[in-house]
Design a protein around this motif. Structure first.
Motif, short mmCIF file in Angstrom:
data_model
loop_
_atom_site.label_atom_id
_atom_site.label_comp_id
_atom_site.label_asym_id
_atom_site.label_seq_id
_atom_site.Cartn_x
_atom_site.Cartn_y
_atom_site.Cartn_z
N ILE A 10 -9.21 3.58 -22.22
CA ILE A 10 -8.96 4.16 -23.53
C ILE A 10 -8.99 3.03 -24.55
N THR A 12 -9.35 2.21 -28.95
CA THR A 12 -9.47 2.67 -30.33
C THR A 12 -8.90 1.63 -31.28
N HIS A 16 -3.16 6.69 -33.87
CA HIS A 16 -3.14 8.15 -33.82
C HIS A 16 -1.98 8.64 -32.96
N ILE A 18 -0.73 12.02 -30.77
CA ILE A 18 -1.26 13.19 -30.08
C ILE A 18 -0.09 14.12 -29.74
N LYS A 36 1.61 1.42 -26.74
CA LYS A 36 1.72 2.86 -26.49
C LYS A 36 3.17 3.28 -26.67
N ASN A 65 -0.79 6.04 -29.83
CA ASN A 65 -1.56 4.85 -29.46
C ASN A 65 -1.73 4.01 -30.72
N TYR A 73 -6.18 -0.88 -29.80
CA TYR A 73 -5.46 -0.35 -28.65
C TYR A 73 -6.43 -0.21 -27.48
N LEU A 216 -10.56 15.18 -25.75
CA LEU A 216 -9.68 14.06 -26.08
C LEU A 216 -10.03 12.83 -25.26
N GLN A 220 -11.54 9.15 -26.69
CA GLN A 220 -10.81 7.91 -26.47
C GLN A 220 -11.55 6.91 -25.59
N SER A 221 -12.49 7.39 -24.78
CA SER A 221 -13.09 6.50 -23.78
C SER A 221 -14.59 6.34 -23.91
N LEU A 256 -10.88 9.60 -34.98
CA LEU A 256 -11.16 8.54 -34.03
C LEU A 256 -12.60 8.04 -34.13
#
Length: 258
Positions: A10, A12, A16, A18, A36, A65, A73, A216, A220-221, A256
């Motif tokens: 993950i 970014t 953000h 969630i 985190k 995150n 992150y 999601l 993120q990935s 994102l």
């Protein structure tokens, strides 16, 4: 053949939050940079870079995150299949008296843990690795956690909602219908509906969960555009995906993709 575990990164540069993430698989994450936060009405837990967070399946959290203080992150994440967790309990019965982790747990990522963790990541991400090696490396991480006093609960028999999600998971973009899913389990549509209703679930809820949670994960990935992610998750339009995503997680997917 079901993979024993999944390996994800993950990453970014955007802060953000969630809303209400449900953990679907027993997971262990290593924060490489940034921070985190797991948030509850009563407080929360903070995991800065160098810390490991452990999340049992079924747990629900608000997750933040935060790229600070490093400016990005990044976390490595291993998610363990229920079959592998069950195999761990059969193979390492000496940990039967250790209470299963509830909510979350954490520990420092020392050199020994990092070495074991990255060996598991390498095996899971290499197409040349055998199934036996992947299982061995993933079990090694579970063993290191157990020796630190952190053990996941034995999965037992999977519920029907979980079985439906696992069926849909590899192909969330497919044209899944109640009849098609029921046929995959060799039962009638009415029987499947009844079994899901006993768990407070429906096929449409399971399908929505899988599609949005896949979205999601891809946001993120991966570096995929939002429109491509929408298509991969079974949404015919970017706007419908974005609206459903915002309603579910509390922010727009474009956040994102600055």
């Amino acid at each position: 053949m079901m993979e024993p575990a999944l390996s994800l990164q993950i990453a970014t540069a955007v802060h953000h939050r969630i809303h209400t993430v449900t953990v679907r698989m027993d997971s262990v994450g290593w924060v490489v940079s940034g921070t985190k936060h797991l948030v509850t009405p009563d407080g929360g837990h903070r995991y800065p870079s160098g810390r490991v967070f452990v999340l049992p399946r079924g747990a629900q959290w608000e997750i933040v995150n935060d790229p600070a203080p490093q400016g990005r992150y990044v976390a490595r994440l291993l998610c363990f299949a229920p079959e592998l967790v069950e195999q761990f309990h059969r193979q390492f019965g000496q940990f039967v008296a250790v209470p299963a982790v509830q909510g979350c747990a954490g520990l420092a990522a020392d050199a020994a843990f990092e070495d074991s963790y990255m060996r598991a990541v390498a095996a899971l991400e290499s197409e040349a690795s055998s199934q036996a090696l992947r299982e061995h490396r993933a079990l090694e991480v579970l063993l290191m956690l157990a020796e630190a006093g952190i053990v996941f609960a034995s999965p037992g028999e999977l519920g029907w909602a979980e079985r439906v999600r696992r069926l849909i998971g590899p192909s969330p973009q497919a044209n899944w219908t109640l009849e098609r899913i029921a046929a995959a389990f060799a039962m009638s549509a009415s029987t499947l509906q009844r079994r899901l209703a006993q768990e407070g679930e429906t096929v449409s809820q399971c399908l929505r969960d899988v599609r949005l949670e896949t979205g999601l994960m891809l946001l993120q990935s991966s570096a995929l555009q939002v429109s491509e992610i929408a298509a991969r998750c079974g949404y015919e339009s970017h706007s419908r995906f974005s609206a459903a995503f915002r309603e579910r997680f509390g922010f727009s997917p474009s956040q994102l993709r600055p």
